[in-house]
Write an enzyme that holds these catalytic residues in place. Structure first.
Site, mmCIF file in Angstrom:
data_model
loop_
_atom_site.group_PDB
_atom_site.id
_atom_site.type_symbol
_atom_site.label_atom_id
_atom_site.label_comp_id
_atom_site.label_asym_id
_atom_site.label_seq_id
_atom_site.Cartn_x
_atom_site.Cartn_y
_atom_site.Cartn_z
ATOM 1 N N GLU A 160 40.135 37.178 12.342
ATOM 2 C CA GLU A 160 41.169 38.147 11.986
ATOM 3 C C GLU A 160 42.385 38.104 12.907
ATOM 4 O O GLU A 160 42.624 39.036 13.681
ATOM 5 C CB GLU A 160 40.572 39.557 11.953
ATOM 6 C CG GLU A 160 39.423 39.666 10.967
ATOM 7 C CD GLU A 160 38.853 41.074 10.839
ATOM 8 O OE1 GLU A 160 39.122 41.907 11.715
ATOM 9 O OE2 GLU A 160 38.140 41.325 9.844
ATOM 10 N N GLU A 338 33.149 37.845 5.938
ATOM 11 C CA GLU A 338 32.691 39.219 6.163
ATOM 12 C C GLU A 338 32.952 40.032 4.903
ATOM 13 O O GLU A 338 33.965 39.852 4.239
ATOM 14 C CB GLU A 338 33.439 39.934 7.310
ATOM 15 C CG GLU A 338 33.074 39.475 8.694
ATOM 16 C CD GLU A 338 33.846 40.219 9.792
ATOM 17 O OE1 GLU A 338 34.210 41.407 9.603
ATOM 18 O OE2 GLU A 338 34.088 39.600 10.840
HETATM 19 C C1 GBH Z 1 35.958 43.580 10.917
HETATM 20 O O1 GBH Z 1 37.321 43.898 10.827
HETATM 21 C C2 GBH Z 1 35.654 42.957 12.271
HETATM 22 O O2 GBH Z 1 35.783 41.559 12.214
HETATM 23 C C3 GBH Z 1 34.285 43.314 12.780
HETATM 24 O O3 GBH Z 1 34.189 42.959 14.137
HETATM 25 C C4 GBH Z 1 34.025 44.782 12.557
HETATM 26 O O4 GBH Z 1 32.801 45.191 13.096
HETATM 27 C C5 GBH Z 1 34.049 45.033 11.067
HETATM 28 O O5 GBH Z 1 35.319 44.740 10.580
HETATM 29 C C6 GBH Z 1 33.772 46.470 10.653
HETATM 30 O O6 GBH Z 1 34.828 47.312 10.997
HETATM 31 O O7 GBH Z 1 43.222 51.225 11.620
HETATM 32 O O8 GBH Z 1 42.238 52.185 9.663
HETATM 33 O O9 GBH Z 1 42.367 49.846 9.826
HETATM 34 C C7 GBH Z 1 37.761 44.458 9.605
HETATM 35 C C8 GBH Z 1 39.190 44.963 9.744
HETATM 36 C C9 GBH Z 1 40.533 46.259 11.193
HETATM 37 C C10 GBH Z 1 38.854 47.332 9.879
HETATM 38 C C11 GBH Z 1 40.598 47.474 12.092
HETATM 39 C C12 GBH Z 1 38.917 48.556 10.767
HETATM 40 C C13 GBH Z 1 40.379 49.849 12.191
HETATM 41 C C14 GBH Z 1 40.613 51.090 11.388
HETATM 42 N N1 GBH Z 1 39.219 46.137 10.608
HETATM 43 N N2 GBH Z 1 40.269 48.673 11.340
HETATM 44 S S1 GBH Z 1 42.216 51.072 10.595
#
Ligand code: GBH
Length: 442
Positions: A160, A338
């Site tokens: 990512e 994922e």
């Molecule tokens: C994945 O990211 C990650 O690769 C993984 O490590 C993680 O455990 C998994 O998701 C589950 O979350 O600011 O509202 O977007 C997915 C993309 C980006 C989703 C950061 C969550 C934070 C909340 N992620 N986001 S928000």
């Protein structure tokens, strides 16, 4: 009997990352970040997480019993290179042991080289804000591929590339907690250039390797499709969050358009052997004049009928199908690196799995070359700024005792992996209410 059968050589897996499961990673920027009260929602830290440094094999046994034939995991840079230019034979030996253990269980590993965390020594030099990070990353990657390459043929350079810059440099909820959009773009550019350099470096050492990025694509639709402003806002978010990386990897061009800058990076063009897609959800986006800092874009909270926290976005399998259809144009294999559900009680995860896999099946039936699916995640683990308060596992972990209990969704996924198919009977037992959505058109 209606059945959705998947190809015989399909990879059925789960995904994890080192910092989220290993425990004991005290030498990276996340560990330092966790020490400040307020940074992690539940006040927890990543040690011992799931204690994989000592007991990964026990969960690999479970993965095998659950019929999985693939697993995406990451290796931790700060363990392998604890000080700049110093390599830990012990860490490399442990990773060799883990990868061997996977292979012995008939589980094909996909190895991610960078999943959010950075060695402290790198951060002290300015981290990804500086181009100097690129050759340092490449040297680490070369070392890893030389040491582990005989056990790995599927590599993922960077998890990512948009999330580190946006979460760490724009929103500020991830380390280093800065709020500086210009810097966020600089970091994104450096991560993408590091990917390109690593891509070519891996192929020099291991010409047959399959190398890609796991790109997080979040679907963006206008809340009101008839509003030109909402349409503009959704398209802006889509270009920033999704397309910028897509154009970088395919055309070799960085379009940092809100800042009016375009940069050609020829080494990036076509620097992927497969498309790695991380897909979770979609946002319905509105134009909001009161949000200049967000470029006038705002995502609506998910509808109340949706069983998710308000900020998590909407569950929307149709958007997974749409992304897959679009990505087919590149003619390369696609892995869903994922896909998963924030669901602490495992109420809706079974349905989420069924409806998303049905979307994948539909794409495959229409000729999209999807080669595998990695559910996030095998086990509940350290969910970054949410600590242990957000559970994504197919297996429940009691973090006090390290006791594992397979969830209902895990039982379902086992049935699917073993059958290589979704059957009518599974749908009847796990999500009868989604029957029409899953078997649409059949
Ligand atoms: C994945 O990211 C990650 O690769 C993984 O490590 C993680 O455990 C998994 O998701 C589950 O979350 O600011 O509202 O977007 C997915 C993309 C980006 C989703 C950061 C969550 C934070 C909340 N992620 N986001 S928000």
């Amino acid at each position: 009997m209606k059945t959705l059968s998947f190809p015989h050589d399909f990879l059925w897996g789960t995904a994890t990352s080192a910092h989220q499961v290993e425990g004991g990673n005290h030498n990276n920027d996340w560990w330092a970040w966790e020490q400040t009260p307020g940074h992690i929602k539940d006040g927890s830290c990543s040690d011992p997480a799931c204690d994989w440094w000592n007991r990964a094999e026990e969960d690999f046994d479970r993965a095998r019993q659950m019929g999985q034939n693939a697993h995406r995991l990451s290796v931790e840079w700060s363990r392998i290179e604890p000080r700049e230019g110093h390599w830990s034979g012990e860490a490399i030996a442990r990773y060799r042991q883990m990868l061997t253990a996977l292979r012995e269980r008939g589980i094909e590993p996909m190895v991610t080289l960078h999943h959010f965390t950075n060695p402290l020594w790198l951060v002290e030099k300015g981290g990804w804000e500086r181009e100097e990070a690129i050759p340092l990353f490449v040297r680490y990657v070369e070392r890893v591929v030389q040491e582990l390459g005989d056990l790995v043929s599927l590599w993922c350079t960077i998890n990512e590339p948009t999330v580190v810059p946006f979460m760490g440099y724009s929103i500020g909820d991830f380390p280093p907690g800065k709020r500086d959009t210009r810097l966020a773009f600089k970091v994104l550019g450096n991560l993408l250039k590091a990917h390109a350099a690593a891509y070519h470096a891996i192929h020099r050492i291991q010409p047959q390797a399959q190398v890609g990025v796991a790109h997080n694509m979040r679907a963006m639709d206008p809340a009101n499709p008839r509003s030109p402003l909402d349409r503009w806002a959704a398209s802006f978010r889509d270009r920033m969050g999704n397309r910028l990386v897509e154009w970088a990897l395919t055309e070799g061009v960085l379009r940092f358009f809100p800042l009016g800058r375009t940069e050609r990076v020829p080494e990036l063009a076509g620097s992927f052997d497969y498309w790695g897609l991380n897909y979770y959800n979609r946002d319905r986006v509105v134009f909001d004049i009161s949000q200049p800092g967000q470029f006038f874009c705002r995502a609506l909270p998910a509808e109340h009928s949706q069983p998710v926290p308000w900020w998590w976005g909407e569950i929307h399998p149709q958007s997974l199908y749409r992304f897959l259809k679009e990505l087919a144009r590149y003619g390369k294999p696609i892995y869903i690196t994922e896909n998963g559900a924030l669901d602490n009680t495992d109420e809706y995860r079974p349905r989420y799995i069924l409806t998303h896999l049905a979307a994948v099946h539909r794409a495959i039936a229409e000729g999209v070359p999807v080669k595998g699916y990695f559910h996030w995640s095998l086990v509940d683990n350290f969910e970054w700024a949410d600590g242990y308060s957000a559970r994504f596992g197919l297996i429940h972990v009691d973090f006090e005792t390290q006791k594992r209990t397979i969830k209902r969704s895990g039982e379902l996924y086992r049935e699917i992996c073993l059958a290589g198919a979704i059957t009518e009977d599974m749908v009847e037992r796990y999500a009868p209410e989604a029957r029409d959505e899953i078997f649409q058109g059949l």
